[in-house]
Design an enzyme around this catalytic site. Sequence first.
Site, PDB file in Angstrom:
ATOM      1  N   LYS A  48       0.880  -1.181   0.000  1.00 36.00           N
ATOM      2  CA  LYS A  48       0.000   0.000   0.000  1.00 36.00           C
ATOM      3  C   LYS A  48       0.913   1.225   0.000  1.00 36.00           C
ATOM      4  CE  LYS A  48      -3.406   2.811   0.462  1.00 36.00           C
ATOM      5  NZ  LYS A  48      -4.327   3.055  -0.686  1.00 36.00           N
ATOM      6  N   CYS A  84      -2.404   9.663  -6.394  1.00 36.75           N
ATOM      7  CA  CYS A  84      -3.561   9.367  -5.537  1.00 36.75           C
ATOM      8  C   CYS A  84      -4.599  10.469  -5.722  1.00 36.75           C
ATOM      9  CB  CYS A  84      -3.168   9.284  -4.066  1.00 36.75           C
ATOM     10  SG  CYS A  84      -4.628   8.979  -3.029  1.00 36.75           S
TER      11      CYS A  84
END
Length: 309
Positions: free
Chosen positions: A45, A128
Site C-alpha cells: 500500500k 492518488c
Amino acid sequence: NRLHATIADINFEGILANASGVHCQTKEELAELLASPYVATAVTKSSTKEVRTGNPKPSYYEFEQGSINSMGLPNNGFDYYLDYVSQDHSQKPVILSVASLSMTEGIELLKRVQDSDFQGITEFNLSCPNVVGKPQVAYDFETTHQILTEVFKFFKKPLGVKLPPYFDFAHFDQMADILNQFPLSHINSVNSIGNGLYVDVETEASVIKPKKGFGGLGGAMILPTALANVRAFRERLNPDIKIIGTGGVTSGEEVFAHILCGADLVSVGTELQRQGIGLFEKLQHELLMIMNEKGYQSIDEFKGQLKTM
Ligand SMILES: O=C(O)c1[nH]c(=O)[nH]c(=O)c1Cl
C-alpha cells in the site's frame, strides 16, 4: 519460464502482481501474496510518514462494471512497510510504494529509502486522487519535473512512478518527455480514473461517503483507458523504462492485451478485491492457454507487438 520479466536487473518469475492498495495493507496480506506461486511480486500500500486511518467509510463500492474508491491513503506508516520489504523475501522481489502527500514528505521518505538496506524497487505514487485538498501530482507537469529532478539528485536505487491515466496525446507527449529525462526503473500505468461518481438510482444517492461520492474508478470499465496509456507510454518511453500495466484486468485475455500493448508486469486491483488470491492461478492459466492457442512459447514473442491497421 514462459512468463518472466526484468525490471532494474531484478528478475521476476511470472508476471502478475497486486495493484497497490489491494491486499497489501498488512504484512500478513503481503506475505500471503508472496506465498502464491502465481504472484511474481507484491506491491505495498502506498505509505506516508505517519500512520493514516484514511477517509470515513463507506469508501469503497463495487458494481458490475467495476469499482469506485476514496480510501484516503489508509496505511500503517512508512516505517512499517520499509521494515517489511527490508526483511529477506529472497524468494521474490517486493515493490515498496511511497506516497507523496507533499513534495517535502515524499523527498524525505525517499531519502530514508536511499539510506536504508532495502535494495529492491521503490514506486513513487504521484497519482492518488483521494486525499481531500491534494491534487494528483502527475497532472501537474511542472511539479512532476521539479520533484523528479530533486529526487534523482540523491536517489540511486531502482525507482518507478505510479501514474494517473492521461486522455490527450499532448499529455502523453509532455509526460513522456519528462519521464525520459530520468533513469526510472519503470512506470506503473494506470492508477484509478480519478473522481468518478457512481449514483444509486434506487436510493438517489452516491455510494461512498468521502467527497460527496467522488472517487477513483477501477475494474473492467477502465480497460480501454489502461491499455491506451500502456501503449502510449511504451511507444514514447526509453526502452529501459519498463511498464507495469494496471487497470481492467479480469481474465487472461486482459493480461494478454496489456502485454501486447507493452506491459512487462501486469497488476490487478478490483478483480483481486472481488475474487481473492485464487484469481492469480486463474489469470496465469488463462494466459498460458491463450499463448498455447496462438503458438507463443514466451511472452517476449508478442510483448509490445500490438498490430495497427
Ligand atoms: O484512496 C487511496 O488510498 C488511493 N486510491 C486510489 O485509487 N489510488 C491511489 O493511489 C490511492 Cl493512495
